[in-house]
Every structure is written in C-alpha cells, then in structure tokens.
Design a protein around this motif. Structure first.
Motif, PDB file in Angstrom:
ATOM      1  N   TYR A 352       0.313  -2.058   4.022  1.00 46.01           N
ATOM      2  CA  TYR A 352       0.885  -0.577   3.229  1.00 46.01           C
ATOM      3  C   TYR A 352       2.274  -1.552   3.010  1.00 46.01           C
ATOM      4  N   LYS A 356       3.472  -1.028  -2.012  1.00 43.26           N
ATOM      5  CA  LYS A 356       4.902  -0.041  -1.409  1.00 43.26           C
ATOM      6  C   LYS A 356       4.706   0.242  -3.041  1.00 43.26           C
ATOM      7  N   GLY A 357       4.871   1.807  -3.234  1.00 39.14           N
ATOM      8  CA  GLY A 357       4.858   1.838  -4.867  1.00 39.14           C
ATOM      9  C   GLY A 357       3.126   2.299  -5.424  1.00 39.14           C
ATOM     10  N   ALA A 358       1.795   1.621  -4.948  1.00 39.16           N
ATOM     11  CA  ALA A 358       0.995   1.923  -5.885  1.00 39.16           C
ATOM     12  C   ALA A 358       0.378   3.411  -5.475  1.00 39.16           C
TER      13      ALA A 358
ATOM     14  N   TYR B 304       1.307  10.936   5.215  1.00 44.06           N
ATOM     15  CA  TYR B 304       0.244   9.374   4.446  1.00 44.06           C
ATOM     16  C   TYR B 304       0.870   8.348   4.016  1.00 44.06           C
ATOM     17  N   VAL B 305       1.624   8.522   3.226  1.00 46.47           N
ATOM     18  CA  VAL B 305       1.756   8.102   2.781  1.00 46.47           C
ATOM     19  C   VAL B 305       3.757   7.137   3.157  1.00 46.47           C
ATOM     20  N   ALA B 306       3.841   8.117   4.510  1.00 51.29           N
ATOM     21  CA  ALA B 306       5.075   7.425   5.312  1.00 51.29           C
ATOM     22  C   ALA B 306       4.028   6.418   6.818  1.00 51.29           C
ATOM     23  N   TYR B 307       3.078   6.101   6.646  1.00 48.67           N
ATOM     24  CA  TYR B 307       2.426   5.501   7.412  1.00 48.67           C
ATOM     25  C   TYR B 307       2.221   3.932   7.605  1.00 48.67           C
ATOM     26  N   PRO B 359       2.911   7.408  -4.897  1.00 51.51           N
ATOM     27  CA  PRO B 359       3.259   5.846  -3.820  1.00 51.51           C
ATOM     28  C   PRO B 359       2.948   5.905  -3.195  1.00 51.51           C
ATOM     29  N   VAL B 360       2.344   4.482  -2.542  1.00 51.87           N
ATOM     30  CA  VAL B 360       2.760   4.154  -0.765  1.00 51.87           C
ATOM     31  C   VAL B 360       4.419   3.945  -0.444  1.00 51.87           C
ATOM     32  N   GLY B 361       4.030   4.260   0.634  1.00 48.43           N
ATOM     33  CA  GLY B 361       5.656   3.640   1.715  1.00 48.43           C
ATOM     34  C   GLY B 361       7.690   4.557   0.462  1.00 48.43           C
ATOM     35  N   ALA B 362       6.059   5.314  -0.656  1.00 47.69           N
ATOM     36  CA  ALA B 362       7.894   6.396  -0.464  1.00 47.69           C
ATOM     37  C   ALA B 362       8.748   7.540   0.291  1.00 47.69           C
TER      38      ALA B 362
END
Lengths: 510, 510
Positions: A352, A356-358, B304-307, B359-362
């Motif tokens: 994860y 990040k950002g994908a 979802y993108v925060a975990y 975006p993942v992690g956003a």
C-alpha cells in the motif's frame, strides 16, 4: 530419517578414515600449496619480488595507495586475477610483469596462501561522512534501478561478504581500490569480468555513486551502524515513464511506518522475517526485483491496485492478502500465513505504501512482466541447457542450486530441486518464466537474451524436478489434468527422460 | 424466559377477555367509524357529494384524470389531506369546498373507510417504456445524490409501500396524480408536507425525472421486473468537485462483477444479506448514504484508499477488512464476519469498485464527515430534545425507535435502545454524530440545522441507553476509563438521571 542418516554415516566412517589418513601422509611428505605460497609472498621468486612488499605481511594492502587487501579473498578469484594480469585482460603496469613472471602453479600457491590468512582488522579508508555512506549503502544494498543497477549485494553477498569463486568480498576493501576498479571497468581498462557484468554496471554509475559505494564497502561492517536504509528518492518515473513508488525516506515515523518497514524486511529477507511460512531459500524480492519496486518485474504497486480480483487459478475473487498467501504456499514452498496475521498485514502495508498515488483499479504500465512474443521455434530443453550454461550458471550454479554468501546467507536463489519454488508456483509456467527472464535476467542485463533464448532457458529451468504441487490430486496424471492442463506447464510431462512430478520431494520444505 | 412469558400471558387472559367483550358490545350498538364513512363515500352528505363519484366505488381513483386511488392509504394520512384541503395548505378547486363541507368527524370516518378497502388491482398508468421505468427506478430506489435527492424509498418505504402515518404508499398510485403532486410541491401550490421535505426535494428534480419516477411508482410492483438497477451515471464530480465513483452500470458482467453486486446488496440491505453478522435493524447505508457513494457521509471510496492504517481505537494497523469487522461488531451490533469470508470479500470488492481511479493513500476530499466547528455553547441534552422533536421524530419516531415500511421492512433506523448501534460504535461519539447530522440530516436537508442544533441533538441521541459495549471491561466505570475516556462519549456518565451503560442490553442483538 534420523535412523537412515545414522546408517549412512556409519557406512561412511571407513571411507572418511582412509581419505583423512591419505591427506595426512601427503601433507607430511610435501610442503602444502599454501606453504609454497608463503615463501613466494614473503620472499619472492628469482623473477618476481615479494608480494608482501606492497600487499603487506598480513595481506592487508595499502588503502591510501589503492593496493588491495588480499587476505581471506577466495583463492580461485586471486588466481584468476593473476592470470588476467598475465594475459592482459586486466591491465596494471606494476602487476602485469610480476604475474607473468609467476608460473601457473606459483600463482595458485600464492593465492592459497593469501586466501588462508585471517581477515585483518579493518584499516580506516578515506574519511567518509554519513551522507556519503548512506548514499553508498543505498546502491550497495538496494541498487539504483532507475539506472538498471541492481544492489551490489545481490551478487557480492549480504554486507559484501563475497559469493562463490566469482564475486569477491568487498567489505573492508579500501575505497581507493574499489573506486579505481570501478573506473577501470567503466573505461574498459579492466575487462576480466564474467559475462561483462561489471563493465555494464559500472557504466551506469556516475562518479559520485562510485565514490559513495566505494566508501561504503571500505567502512563495512562499521558503516552499517552509520547509515539509514535507502533514502535516495527513486527516479523510475522520470527514467522509464512508469509509476514512481515513494522512496523509503517517505515511510512515516509512526506505528504505521513500523508496519511498512516490517513488511519491507519480510519482503527482502523472507526466510528470516517469516520463517514459519517459508520452505525454501527464496525471498519475495528474488522475483520481485528492487524490493517490489521494479516495473516489469511484477511490482507490488501494480499488483496492489489490481486486487480484489477474480483468479482463474482458484476460481474465485481473491483479496490482495489471499493473493499473497498463494506466494507463500507455492513460490516460497511454505504455508500461507493466516489472514490478518502480522506477516500479511505488514506486507499489505508495505505494498500500500509503495502504491501511494496509484489509481485504484488501474492496469498500471509496468505490471507483471512485459509481453513476450511467441518463440520463433518451439521452446527446447536442449537449447536451453546451453543458454543456461552461458548466462545463468555463473550465479545460479551449474546444478541450479544457487549460491550462498561467504557468511552463509542464501544469495542466488535455487532454480529447481528441493529448495526452489514448488510445482504450484507461477514461475513453473514456461511462459511466465520466459517473460521474467527476458525482462530481468541476467541481473543488470535484462533484455539482453533473445526471445528464443529466453523461452528455451525457461523450458530448461522449468524442465527440472522441484517440490510437489501442494494441490496434488492423488497422482501426477490427475494433478496435471486438474491444475497443469497447459502446454506451458511441463509438470506431468517427460522431459530429458524424467516424468516431472513423479519424484518430486514433498512440498512445504521443512 | 419462556416460563415467565407464559405466566404473564396467563395473567393477561382475563383482561383481554373483558376488553374484547366491551369492544364487541360497542360495535354491536353503534355503526363503526368505517360504516359511517362508507355512507359518506357512497352517498355523500347533505353538503358534499359522494366521494365515489370521482374516486370510484372501490376507491380505485381515475388514473387518466389524475384522481388518486384512496383504497388502503393510511387513515391518518387521508384525514390530514382533507384537513389540508379545508384549511388551504393543499389547494384543489374541486376538493377544497367538499373538504370544508365535511366535519372533522366525517373526514375521519371517510378516511377510515377508504383505508380499510383492499388494495385494488393495479390500474395501468400512462404507458411507459423500459428506459423511463429504469430512470424512475434509479431515483425511487437510489435517489439522485448529485442533486441532493435521497431515494424516495428512504421515506416512502421499500417498493413504495408507505411508512407510518406521514409517508403514503406510492406503489400503484397513478402516474398522472404523482406527477401532478410533485409539480404542486415544486411550485408551492401544495405545501402541507412535514418539515417542507417534499417542497425541497421536488425543486431538485427536473421535469423528466418527475415523469420517470411517477411512471415507475404507477407501474409497481410490475415495474420491478422491467427495470435494471440504477444505470444512471452519477455526477458527483461535476456537481460537488469531489471524486466520482463509477456508476453501477460499470460493474463488469463477470465473476468479479457478481462479487461487487453482492457487496452492494449487503451494503444496502445488510440484515437480509448478512444476517449472521447483524444484531440490529440498521444497514451499512444507514450511515453511509447513497450506498457508500456520498461525499461527506463517510463514503466507501475515500475509506478504501485510506487503509491499511493505524487506528488508535484498537492500537494497531488495521486492514480495510478489519476496519469493516469493526462496523459489524459495533455499528451493526453484531459479530465480525471472519477475514476472508464472502461477506467481507464482497464488501471489499464493492468498495474497491467504487474507488476505481482514486489515488491509493490519498486523503480524499469528502472523506468521513465535513469538519464541524465547536458549538457556541456546550452541547445540551435538553435543547437537543427540542431539536429532535422538531426535526427528527417525524422519521425516527418520538421514541427514537425508527419506523418500518408498511410491508414490515425496517426503514428509518432506530437511534437508541436495543435495536440500534451499540456503545462501541463510532456514532456513539457526540462529535461524530454531530458531524454526520450537520452534514446529512434531516434527509434531503443536510446542512439546514445550525451548528449548535447539530451538537445538541447529537448529545440527545447519544444520551440514551443502547446495547452494551462488546469490549465491556467488567464495570461501567472500568469500561469508560478504558474505552470512553473522552468528553465526547456519554457512556458511564449520568444523563437525564440515567447512568448510561448501567442498564445496557447485552450486545449482539440476537
């Protein structure tokens, strides 16, 4: 098993006794190779001066003069260097005439002598500040994949301890010497490297990187304490047009960051950090290069955004955690960590972090391996054997069993046999293996094999016995029908006279 | 328990007998309210003509003339409409003089009569094609949150069956009539709606939407078969500047898509699709409006993108699946589905689908609830009680126990008591509840309460007893110290004379 081993041991005792006695007599009768070497090293021959004049009485070298330490180097490696000086494939105005003046037997003797000397206390190299050591550590332990440079440690072993006869110990060698050699590879003055590996790699490094990595290895093992894990920002995006995962320096300094770091440790040193779930000597990063960052080498960031997904392999929707369970069960020939276990949560956290950002759900450029065209000719085990000998055996061994560092740490992964991935692994598909090999092998020279060579050598590797498929369905034939019904799997086929799967060691490794 | 119940039942038999006898005598002596109403309906009074002249002998109405069906409507609702015609808050040139001509008692009688008539066979409404029905179904069952329109079914009940005394049955009502009423709300000709809800909602609908939703309800229940789930593209991004999750029509028609649809079904009808894990009558979508799509209502795509992430609530890194387990354990007052269970995999697949492209992690704009300023005055249970009566009781009931559709399907969620979320739920924090309420309540009128009102009513709601915290630590005091040590939790505090937690029903619901 224990009883059987004891029997064998008992049966061997007589043989051992005979051999030992014979050796003892030989040693008593003649001066050993090392003793002959000692004379040459300390006194010279009639044609060559004493080696110790420059390399020191203990083989410690002269760091300031870029004269290398010889003590504890591999004897075959030293012999090979003397031969190279003699035949001109390694140029040095001082060494060339001396090497020529020694007979092959004298070279071997002096090499044995130095190899037998104990590792001297590390001589202080050039003074290097922490920033330089950290930059050097990044290249040495992680590589700079933005330039196609693998970690030095991938061939020279963990902490530069050296691997086999080909990849010398770097730890504690003088910085001036390492720097001079990298420059010599780069300019072609030195060209006695196997497969041109160092020639290619040194050309990808800039002056500062060479200085940094030299300083780092000179300062080992003391350098380890002074350096942080790679803080160099990765530059994949700029260089390759692909997604750029964040650098390790972006791992937050909090409880989540701790989990990310644990995940990275598991990924890069799986048998050590996840011992209960691993049944071979592979690491996650054996197949996912650059710690899961490298585009075209099944990068974690691309996989992370592609799950949950339906997989035909097990015919249901898999979460990312379940997908990773499959890696442990098959590629690591171990057992699946439970869902929610620290091992899987850490690996998921690391993935994860890298993603990040994908964009969620995107089919990321760089995912998996690049598409490989079909081979011009059907793949061939026999041709693959020749490709293997030429391009793979150096690192993975002629027997495919890999090599360990001088300190015993597994280094080059075994490609078949009881310590490799099992028959259920994705790499057991010739197509997958060929795609991986074409893109990434030999290490640092990805793309250099022809399409045909990649297919052939993949068939050779996958045409060997390995641990049984853990989904074994009662017979090889039934297991092939159920799980290997594809021309890309050689399981259940007879290759080189062997019905693959028939004599597979049990899966699970332990 | 069974023995005790039997005793009570036995003790009640005599009382029942007396009451039944009294009722029988009363019925025998006087014409019932419904019988009086029948006379008025069929024959009229001296001042008013027979209702049946227009509304039909069976109360079936005249679809073509936009004259509504009255049979089986709620009697209080009919009475209220007659009163509105009489007092002018509902204008109709035909009905107003007739309603005025009836006494309050006559209005009540005729309402009872029509309420008691069986539901007639559905009269065919305007011909409507499948596309129109589908568009209508989308608004009716999902709403158009891009315009702030909740699903009609959220108040009028599943399949338009009607809820309580306020939200009439819509299913089978004529399209012309529904359309005319929506136009009347929109223009303010009709303004007898509670809290101005229909006035506000109708203004957000365009002409085509009004026609579509009217056609859909007219055609129910037959329309259900003819329509697909919402295929209307959502327009959140254009309207709100927030992330736009893909429309349901983008769910792929394959095995993964099946899992996504299952996840959506679980999310929107949790007690039905995940019965083993739910201990109350809430749905995931009770708090995550628009099926987890709505920005500012804890949308799934932002979560979802925060975990994975570290949570102070349980002091370790949680995967998204573990985070959802918490929802079941606390908000749904049930038990956590096992990791890897179909329930969690389906919900994760649905969340992943909704997050496509995020975006993942956003830290996504629209995540959680909008920040709510501190209240000007400390929050107050007493003031909150007044806010509740004015703005919340209509739907959630004066007793906070919610309401069910006429067909028995739970509709408005209970806010406290044994069938609500338990003391471990995030909504039990006054701060969380206030932020949710300010942004989203009353339904369709989010943002209309003052900051102070939102805090006060949150304190009122959270100031009631509810199922015990499943982490109960042996005593209320110990549990407060361990898990509720915040002024935002009223657990373990005495509110309105009650030590909250002291008489909490056991958690788990079943």
């Amino acid at each position: 098993m224990t009883a059987k081993r004891a029997d064998i041991a008992g049966g061997n005792q007589m043989k051992r006794f005979i051999v030992a006695t014979a050796l003892l007599l030989a040693v008593a009768a003649y001066p050993s190779l090392a003793e002959s070497g000692r004379d040459i090293a300390m006194k010279g021959t009639k044609n060559a001066p004493a080696c110790s004049a420059c390399h020191g009485a203990q083989g410690e070298g002269q760091p300031a003069a870029a004269i290398p330490r010889l003590a504890d180097l591999n004897p075959f490696y030293i012999t090979h260097q003397l031969t190279s000086f003699a035949d001109g494939s390694r140029k040095n105005d001082t060494m060339s005439p001396f090497a020529k003046a020694l007979t092959p037997a004298e070279r071997q003797a002096v090499a044995e002598y130095y190899a037998g000397l104990p590792l001297p206390k590390t001589a202080p190299g050039k003074p290097a500040d922490a920033a330089m050591l950290t930059a050097g550590a990044a290249i040495a332990e992680r590589g700079d994949w933005s330039r196609g440079v693998p970690a030095c440690s991938q061939c020279h072993g963990a902490a530069g301890a050296g691997v086999g006869t080909t990849f010398p110990r770097l730890a504690g060698q003088s910085a001036n010497y390492i720097e001079a050699q990298l420059n010599a590879w780069q300019t072609g003055v030195r060209r006695n490297d196997p497969m041109g590996l160092m020639n290619g790699i040194s050309k990808k490094l800039d002056k500062d990187q060479i200085a940094a990595v030299a300083a780092y290895y000179a300062a080992l093992p003391h350098a380890l304490a002074a350096t942080a894990p790679s803080t160099k920002p990765m530059q994949h995006a700029a260089v390759t047009g692909k997604f750029a995962p964040p650098p390790d320096s972006a791992i937050p300094d909090n409880d989540f960051g701790k989990m990310v770091r644990l995940g990275e440790n598991i990924f890069r040193d799986t048998p050590h950090y996840a011992p209960h779930y691993v049944g071979n000597t592979l690491q996650c990063s054996s197949c996912h290069l650059d710690g899961g960052r490298l585009a075209g080498s099944a990068p974690l960031w691309a996989a992370y955004v592609a799950y949950p997904a339906y997989r035909s392999k097990n015919k249901h929707v898999n979460t990312f955690e379940e997908r990773m369970q499959g890696c442990f069960r098959f590629s690591m020939n171990g057992k699946a960590p439970p869902l929610g276990s620290e091992t899987l949560v850490a690996l998921e956290s690391y993935s994860y972090f890298l993603a990040k950002g994908a964009p969620v759900g995107a089919d990321m450029p760089g995912r998996g391996y690049p598409n490989l065209p079909k081979p011009p000719l059907p793949f061939s085990y026999a041709r693959g054997e020749r490709v293997y000998a030429q391009h793979c055996a150096l690192c993975h061994g002629g027997d495919g069993q890999g090599q360990a560092s001088a300190d015993g740490t597994p280094d080059f992964p075994p490609l078949w046999g009881p310590h490799s991935f099992n028959w259920g692994a994705g790499m057991g598909s010739v197509k997958n293996a060929a795609a991986f090999i074409k893109a990434n092998m030999p290490l640092s020279r990805g793309g250099s094999l022809s399409v045909q060579d990649a297919w052939d050598v993949a068939a050779y590797v996958d045409g060997h016995e390995r641990p049984q498929d853990p989904r074994f369905a009662g017979s090889v034939a039934a297991t092939r029908t159920k799980y290997h019904d594809s021309p890309m799997s050689l399981y259940g086929q007879t290759v080189n006279g062997v019905l693959l799967g028939e004599h597979a060691p049990p899966p699970g490794g332990h």
